[in-house]
Design a protein around this motif. Sequence first.
Motif, PDB file in Angstrom:
ATOM      1  N   GLY A   1      26.064 -17.826 -16.011  1.00  0.00           N
ATOM      2  CA  GLY A   1      25.803 -17.734 -17.449  1.00  0.00           C
ATOM      3  C   GLY A   1      27.060 -17.703 -18.285  1.00  0.00           C
ATOM      4  N   GLY A   2      28.114 -18.363 -17.812  1.00  0.00           N
ATOM      5  CA  GLY A   2      29.365 -18.399 -18.558  1.00  0.00           C
ATOM      6  C   GLY A   2      30.299 -17.232 -18.271  1.00  0.00           C
ATOM      7  N   TYR A   3      29.876 -16.286 -17.439  1.00  0.00           N
ATOM      8  CA  TYR A   3      30.697 -15.130 -17.099  1.00  0.00           C
ATOM      9  C   TYR A   3      31.254 -15.291 -15.685  1.00  0.00           C
ATOM     10  N   PRO A   4      32.514 -14.945 -15.499  1.00  0.00           N
ATOM     11  CA  PRO A   4      33.101 -15.073 -14.157  1.00  0.00           C
ATOM     12  C   PRO A   4      32.500 -14.067 -13.185  1.00  0.00           C
ATOM     13  N   ILE A   5      32.351 -14.505 -11.949  1.00  0.00           N
ATOM     14  CA  ILE A   5      31.869 -13.630 -10.892  1.00  0.00           C
ATOM     15  C   ILE A   5      32.778 -13.828  -9.687  1.00  0.00           C
TER      16      ILE A   5
ATOM     17  N   ASN B   1      32.272  -8.436  -8.099  1.00  0.00           N
ATOM     18  CA  ASN B   1      33.124  -7.954  -9.197  1.00  0.00           C
ATOM     19  C   ASN B   1      33.607  -6.528  -8.989  1.00  0.00           C
TER      20      ASN B   1
ATOM     21  N   GLU C   1      30.943 -18.908 -11.825  1.00  0.00           N
ATOM     22  CA  GLU C   1      30.459 -18.424 -13.122  1.00  0.00           C
ATOM     23  C   GLU C   1      28.947 -18.316 -13.078  1.00  0.00           C
TER      24      GLU C   1
ATOM     25  N   GLN D   1      35.236 -17.213  -6.313  1.00  0.00           N
ATOM     26  CA  GLN D   1      34.967 -17.116  -7.743  1.00  0.00           C
ATOM     27  C   GLN D   1      34.046 -18.239  -8.214  1.00  0.00           C
TER      28      GLN D   1
END
Length: 107
Positions: free
Chosen positions: A36-40, A52, A34, A32
Motif C-alpha cells: 500500500g505504498g509503505y515499505p515493509i 519491520n 511495499e 524489502q
Amino acid sequence: MRAKLFMMLVSVAAGCASFKPEPMQLLKGHWQSEVGGYPIVLSYSETSVQVNGEAPADYSADGNTITIVSADSEHEQTREIRFQGRNTMVMTDPLTGTERTYLRVVN
C-alpha cells in the motif's frame, strides 16, 4: 573427440548444478517490498521472521512453502516462495493468488 568434449561439458554442468544452494537457504536475511505504498522489511533467521522489527514469529518450511505461526500461536499464514536469482524473492499467497516481490537488503 566430440564425444569426449560433450561428456566433459555435461560433467561440468552437473558439477555446477550440485553446488546450487537449496531455495530455502536463500531465505535467510532481510527482504524489502511495499504494501500500500509503505515499505515493509522481512527479516528471516533459521526459524523465525520479523516484520519491520516487530516481535518475531516462528515459521516452518516444506519445499518451497513456508508456514508462519503468529506469536500467540493462534494464526497461521502459508506462502509459496520462489527465487529469481539470489536477491529477488516472490511470495505467493496460495489462498488469494496474490504475489509480492521482495528485494534482498544488502548491507
